[in-house]
Design an enzyme around this catalytic site. Structure first.
Site, short mmCIF file in Angstrom:
data_model
loop_
_atom_site.label_atom_id
_atom_site.label_comp_id
_atom_site.label_asym_id
_atom_site.label_seq_id
_atom_site.Cartn_x
_atom_site.Cartn_y
_atom_site.Cartn_z
N HIS A 1 0.85 -1.19 0.00
CA HIS A 1 0.00 0.00 0.00
C HIS A 1 0.88 1.24 0.00
O HIS A 1 2.12 1.13 -0.04
CB HIS A 1 -0.97 -0.01 1.18
CG HIS A 1 -0.32 -0.01 2.52
ND1 HIS A 1 0.40 -1.08 3.02
CD2 HIS A 1 -0.27 0.94 3.50
CE1 HIS A 1 0.85 -0.81 4.23
NE2 HIS A 1 0.46 0.42 4.54
N HIS B 1 1.52 3.87 2.12
CA HIS B 1 2.10 4.59 3.24
C HIS B 1 3.63 4.60 3.17
O HIS B 1 4.25 3.62 2.75
CB HIS B 1 1.62 3.99 4.56
CG HIS B 1 0.16 4.23 4.82
ND1 HIS B 1 -0.58 3.48 5.69
CD2 HIS B 1 -0.70 5.16 4.30
CE1 HIS B 1 -1.83 3.93 5.70
NE2 HIS B 1 -1.92 4.94 4.87
N ASP C 1 6.04 4.32 5.22
CA ASP C 1 6.86 3.31 5.88
C ASP C 1 6.88 1.99 5.11
O ASP C 1 7.54 1.03 5.54
CB ASP C 1 6.42 3.10 7.33
CG ASP C 1 5.01 2.56 7.46
OD1 ASP C 1 4.11 3.08 6.76
OD2 ASP C 1 4.79 1.62 8.25
N HIS C 2 6.20 1.95 3.97
CA HIS C 2 6.26 0.78 3.09
C HIS C 2 6.86 1.13 1.73
O HIS C 2 7.34 0.24 1.03
CB HIS C 2 4.87 0.18 2.92
CG HIS C 2 4.35 -0.42 4.19
ND1 HIS C 2 4.31 -1.78 4.44
CD2 HIS C 2 3.88 0.17 5.32
CE1 HIS C 2 3.84 -1.99 5.65
NE2 HIS C 2 3.57 -0.82 6.21
N HIS D 1 -7.33 -1.20 5.58
CA HIS D 1 -6.28 -0.36 6.16
C HIS D 1 -6.12 0.88 5.30
O HIS D 1 -6.07 2.01 5.79
CB HIS D 1 -4.97 -1.14 6.25
CG HIS D 1 -3.80 -0.32 6.70
ND1 HIS D 1 -3.73 0.25 7.96
CD2 HIS D 1 -2.66 0.04 6.06
CE1 HIS D 1 -2.59 0.91 8.07
NE2 HIS D 1 -1.93 0.82 6.93
N ASP E 1 -0.28 -4.43 5.98
CA ASP E 1 -0.89 -3.87 7.19
C ASP E 1 -2.37 -4.24 7.29
O ASP E 1 -3.15 -3.54 7.94
CB ASP E 1 -0.73 -2.35 7.22
CG ASP E 1 0.68 -1.93 7.58
OD1 ASP E 1 1.56 -2.80 7.69
OD2 ASP E 1 0.92 -0.71 7.72
N HIS F 1 4.48 -5.61 10.08
CA HIS F 1 5.02 -5.08 11.34
C HIS F 1 5.00 -6.17 12.42
O HIS F 1 4.22 -7.12 12.34
CB HIS F 1 4.19 -3.91 11.85
CG HIS F 1 4.16 -2.72 10.95
ND1 HIS F 1 5.00 -1.64 11.10
CD2 HIS F 1 3.37 -2.43 9.88
CE1 HIS F 1 4.73 -0.74 10.16
NE2 HIS F 1 3.75 -1.20 9.41
#
Length: 263
Positions: A56, A58, A60-61, A115, A135, A175
């Site tokens: 996705h 975001h 942090d990905h 998410h 996520d 995570h």
């Protein structure tokens, strides 16, 4: 199929993954935020990263994409409706599309909104199935819906897609939240024997060497699969006194997600 799980050790507790073909050494990087660790792992194994899959949008990905592309020339794959939210996408995928890695690794795309509304999970076409769940599904938990998601849609993804996968499917999330998630399970379902047994094993563990759960195990201790448990419903009523006597599963899921937001 070879799975290399990479523990980033960052504040977000991200896992990154390399999926490699044993015949050719070609590899797919999943959400390679820590590009240095991903590139180092590939080099150590003699693999070539030829593709990147972002579950996705975001940061942090996706934050490691540019560095991995610069180092390897890898093609970026993401949800077909991601648009400009992920830079430099070479291939947009939808449910049922297959990502091939080398000669004999095949990963099927699942369109798993909740998410975010443009989220991809990957399931492997292997004798021992694996799910790379980003996520959407965590060990003992479910993704939040704070930044562009919807808990009612996430519920549909859980019950119609994830719960229908084979019970021996190994779960590889984006995570490491298992310790806190199990504590949440026991707050919501104090008599959950599976969660009670597992929590001491994961408290203070090194995520780099942590266990890989199966979907069968998740159904035993993940609250978001246990929507008809009398204990879950009874405890939920303490927080939501107006809950119907026999609440529907979607209501239970959404209320659990609401409580988890502030856990």
């Amino acid at each position: 199929m070879i799975v290399e799980r990479i523990w980033t050790g960052n504040a977000y507790r991200n896992f990154n993954y390399l999926i490699a073909c044993p015949d050719t050494g070609e590899a797919l990087a999943i959400d390679p935020l820590d590009h240095e660790k991903c590139l180092a792992a590939a080099k150590a194994h003699g693999w070539r990263i030829t593709q990147i899959l972002n579950t996705h949008e975001h940061h942090d990905h996706t934050g490691g994409n540019a560095a991995v592309v610069a180092a390897t020339g890898a093609k970026v794959i993401a949800h077909h409706r991601t648009g400009g939210r992920i830079a430099g996408v070479d291939r947009g995928v939808k449910a049922g599309d297959v990502i091939k890695v080398g000669k004999r690794v095949e990963l099927e795309c699942m369109d798993t909104p909740g998410h975010t509304m443009c989220h991809i999970c990957l399931r492997s076409h292997t004798d021992r199935p694996a799910l790379f769940s980003g996520d959407t599904l965590f060990n003992a938990g479910a993704g939040n819906c704070h930044n562009g998601g919807d808990p009612a849609v996430l519920y549909e993804t859980f019950v119609k897609q994830l719960a229908a996968l084979p019970d021996d499917t190994q779960v590889y999330p984006g995570h490491d939240y298992i310790e806190n998630n199990l504590k949440f399970t026991l707050a919501r379902e104090p008599d959950n024997a599976a969660a009670k047994a597992l929590l001491p094993r994961v408290e203070g563990q090194d995520p780099a060497t942590s266990m890989v759960t199966t979907l069968r195990e998740e159904k035993a201790f993940n609250t978001f699969f246990r929507l008809t448990s009398p204990s879950v419903i009874a405890t939920l009523r303490e927080s939501f006194p107006d809950l119907p006597e026999q609440p529907d599963a979607k209501t239970v899921f959404v209320k659990l997600r609401e409580l988890r937001n502030s856990w």
